[in-house]
Motif scaffolding. Sequence first.
Motif, PDB file in Angstrom:
ATOM      1  N   VAL A  82       0.860  -1.190   0.000  1.00 14.91           N
ATOM      2  CA  VAL A  82       0.000   0.000   0.000  1.00 14.91           C
ATOM      3  C   VAL A  82       0.890   1.231   0.000  1.00 14.91           C
ATOM      4  O   VAL A  82       1.856   1.307   0.770  1.00 14.91           O
ATOM      5  CB  VAL A  82      -0.916   0.027   1.246  1.00 14.91           C
ATOM      6  CG1 VAL A  82      -1.763   1.302   1.257  1.00 14.91           C
ATOM      7  CG2 VAL A  82      -1.815  -1.202   1.291  1.00 14.91           C
ATOM      8  N   GLY A  83       0.594   2.182  -0.865  1.00 14.39           N
ATOM      9  CA  GLY A  83       1.376   3.418  -0.909  1.00 14.39           C
ATOM     10  C   GLY A  83       0.490   4.642  -0.985  1.00 14.39           C
ATOM     11  O   GLY A  83      -0.457   4.668  -1.778  1.00 14.39           O
ATOM     12  N   ILE A  84       0.772   5.646  -0.155  1.00 14.28           N
ATOM     13  CA  ILE A  84       0.077   6.933  -0.215  1.00 14.28           C
ATOM     14  C   ILE A  84       1.139   8.018  -0.327  1.00 14.28           C
ATOM     15  O   ILE A  84       2.035   8.118   0.513  1.00 14.28           O
ATOM     16  CB  ILE A  84      -0.821   7.147   1.006  1.00 14.28           C
ATOM     17  CG1 ILE A  84      -2.001   6.185   0.919  1.00 14.28           C
ATOM     18  CG2 ILE A  84      -1.287   8.604   1.102  1.00 14.28           C
ATOM     19  CD1 ILE A  84      -3.084   6.391   1.930  1.00 14.28           C
ATOM     20  N   CYS A 151       5.368  13.592   0.472  1.00 18.66           N
ATOM     21  CA  CYS A 151       5.402  12.658   1.593  1.00 18.66           C
ATOM     22  C   CYS A 151       5.233  11.256   1.018  1.00 18.66           C
ATOM     23  O   CYS A 151       4.755  11.096  -0.111  1.00 18.66           O
ATOM     24  CB  CYS A 151       4.276  12.951   2.573  1.00 18.66           C
ATOM     25  SG  CYS A 151       4.350  14.607   3.295  1.00 18.66           S
ATOM     26  N   CYS A 152       5.606  10.261   1.782  1.00 17.59           N
ATOM     27  CA  CYS A 152       5.547   8.893   1.261  1.00 17.59           C
ATOM     28  C   CYS A 152       5.273   7.929   2.414  1.00 17.59           C
ATOM     29  O   CYS A 152       6.110   7.761   3.299  1.00 17.59           O
ATOM     30  CB  CYS A 152       6.873   8.552   0.572  1.00 17.59           C
ATOM     31  SG  CYS A 152       6.915   6.902  -0.154  1.00 17.59           S
ATOM     32  N   LEU A 153       4.094   7.337   2.401  1.00 14.76           N
ATOM     33  CA  LEU A 153       3.694   6.336   3.402  1.00 14.76           C
ATOM     34  C   LEU A 153       3.527   4.999   2.712  1.00 14.76           C
ATOM     35  O   LEU A 153       2.798   4.900   1.723  1.00 14.76           O
ATOM     36  CB  LEU A 153       2.386   6.752   4.069  1.00 14.76           C
ATOM     37  CG  LEU A 153       1.746   5.737   5.022  1.00 14.76           C
ATOM     38  CD1 LEU A 153       2.628   5.474   6.247  1.00 14.76           C
ATOM     39  CD2 LEU A 153       0.354   6.214   5.465  1.00 14.76           C
ATOM     40  N   VAL A 154       4.219   3.983   3.228  1.00 14.84           N
ATOM     41  CA  VAL A 154       4.190   2.652   2.616  1.00 14.84           C
ATOM     42  C   VAL A 154       3.843   1.611   3.675  1.00 14.84           C
ATOM     43  O   VAL A 154       4.356   1.653   4.801  1.00 14.84           O
ATOM     44  CB  VAL A 154       5.566   2.307   1.988  1.00 14.84           C
ATOM     45  CG1 VAL A 154       5.654   0.830   1.620  1.00 14.84           C
ATOM     46  CG2 VAL A 154       5.809   3.173   0.762  1.00 14.84           C
ATOM     47  N   GLY A 155       2.985   0.684   3.310  1.00 16.84           N
ATOM     48  CA  GLY A 155       2.707  -0.480   4.143  1.00 16.84           C
ATOM     49  C   GLY A 155       2.898  -1.739   3.328  1.00 16.84           C
ATOM     50  O   GLY A 155       2.468  -1.797   2.174  1.00 16.84           O
ATOM     51  N   VAL A 156       3.574  -2.734   3.887  1.00 11.39           N
ATOM     52  CA  VAL A 156       3.752  -4.021   3.214  1.00 11.39           C
ATOM     53  C   VAL A 156       3.332  -5.121   4.184  1.00 11.39           C
ATOM     54  O   VAL A 156       3.827  -5.194   5.313  1.00 11.39           O
ATOM     55  CB  VAL A 156       5.217  -4.251   2.774  1.00 11.39           C
ATOM     56  CG1 VAL A 156       5.353  -5.611   2.094  1.00 11.39           C
ATOM     57  CG2 VAL A 156       5.691  -3.143   1.841  1.00 11.39           C
ATOM     58  N   ILE A 157       2.393  -5.957   3.752  1.00  8.39           N
ATOM     59  CA  ILE A 157       1.966  -7.114   4.542  1.00  8.39           C
ATOM     60  C   ILE A 157       2.536  -8.354   3.877  1.00  8.39           C
ATOM     61  O   ILE A 157       2.232  -8.640   2.710  1.00  8.39           O
ATOM     62  CB  ILE A 157       0.432  -7.214   4.607  1.00  8.39           C
ATOM     63  CG1 ILE A 157      -0.171  -5.933   5.185  1.00  8.39           C
ATOM     64  CG2 ILE A 157       0.002  -8.431   5.436  1.00  8.39           C
ATOM     65  CD1 ILE A 157      -1.679  -5.839   5.024  1.00  8.39           C
ATOM     66  N   CYS A 158       3.383  -9.078   4.593  1.00  6.66           N
ATOM     67  CA  CYS A 158       4.055 -10.252   4.019  1.00  6.66           C
ATOM     68  C   CYS A 158       4.467 -11.192   5.154  1.00  6.66           C
ATOM     69  O   CYS A 158       5.032 -10.750   6.159  1.00  6.66           O
ATOM     70  CB  CYS A 158       5.283  -9.797   3.222  1.00  6.66           C
ATOM     71  SG  CYS A 158       6.120 -11.104   2.308  1.00  6.66           S
TER      72      CYS A 158
END
Length: 397
Positions: A82-84, A151-158
């Motif tokens: 996920v990236g915003i 700005c850069c918000l990243v979520g990784v589910i793994c």
Amino acid sequence: MLSGLMNLLRACFRPGSDGFTLAGSDAGGRQDGLLWYKDSGQHLSGEFSMAVIQANNLLEDQSQIESGCLSSNESGPYGTFVGIYDGHGGPETSRFINDHLFHHLKRFTSEQQSMSVDVIRKALQATEEGFISVVARQFSLSPQIAAVGSCCLVGVICNGTLYIANLGDSRAVLGRAVKATGEVLAMQLSAEHNASIESVRQELHASHPDDPNIVVLKHNVWRVKGLIQVSRSIGDVYLKKAEFNREPLYAKFRLREPYKMPILSSEPSISVHHLQPHDQFIIFASDGLWEHLSNQEAVDIVQNSPRSGSARRLVKAALQEAAKKREMRYSDLKKIDRGVRRHFHDDTTVIVVYLDSNLVSRASTVKFPGISVRGGGINLPHNTLAPCTTPTEIGGT
């Protein structure tokens, strides 16, 4: 002639999950004035919901959700990204991140054959370096590119693990159920880099001890060098490399004294969370949402409403608060066009990612057809899709 017209209409329209949508748009998303939304979709570990409201003349927020293979080859691992990207000064940096960050992440995941903090950090660094190269090429003809950032918000589910990386003031908030009471409490996952936060100002003073004006209170707002609120970002090269803080850059961006060390940082804050069965959902959003809703208010809205449309519900709640602050009706706020709308609220992007504990525990080894959705209705050209997907799977839920 009639048959020719029908063929033209067939080429321009195609059926989507919500009826007929224009070819080239995300078949799973819809546009309603300045609002784009995808009420429901399926990612590897559950459902998701997305919404984007535009306020600026040009949408500066960019966003994406990618689920399936997280590497350049088809051997996995599998998960959800996920990236915003909340741009400022223009849309160029946030668009660049949207086009390049996930591909860098897949490349480094392939090299290391696993997901890790190091992979995410390298992907962000490669994205930053790529944008600096763009600025270097364009500076003489388009100097303002040096003053554009994001700005850069990243979520990784793994592998049952949630990685959160952040630069700037977007925010990720977890909704976690409390077994004893049944409540769902908000837990902020991301560290923010905004000069309004005292610890951020202290960090800036510590890293620039010889500059008493590293942070300035201007019009009752704390700003780095009196220019920008965030202390970490992608882009904003004029505050990172002195060779771009000169003519022909506009005078209002040029500092009076040359600097030797970067004023802004591109080093992300990264945290790792091992997901638990009582972790219900994650809200990823640009600061446009958090200006008007607290973490717990946002979690309550998601928890107490149907999953479908939860992101759109959050955007509406934020806009209702924005209207209330200006003593106007929400219905009147919705009539204000882009550009002028920025005086009332910011571009706002929300992605709600639900966590099905049964899927989270086995997701990294389970092959998934793959989805790729970009907020704002911007769809990926087929020739840039991840190798793990096919064109027909884009936006497929």
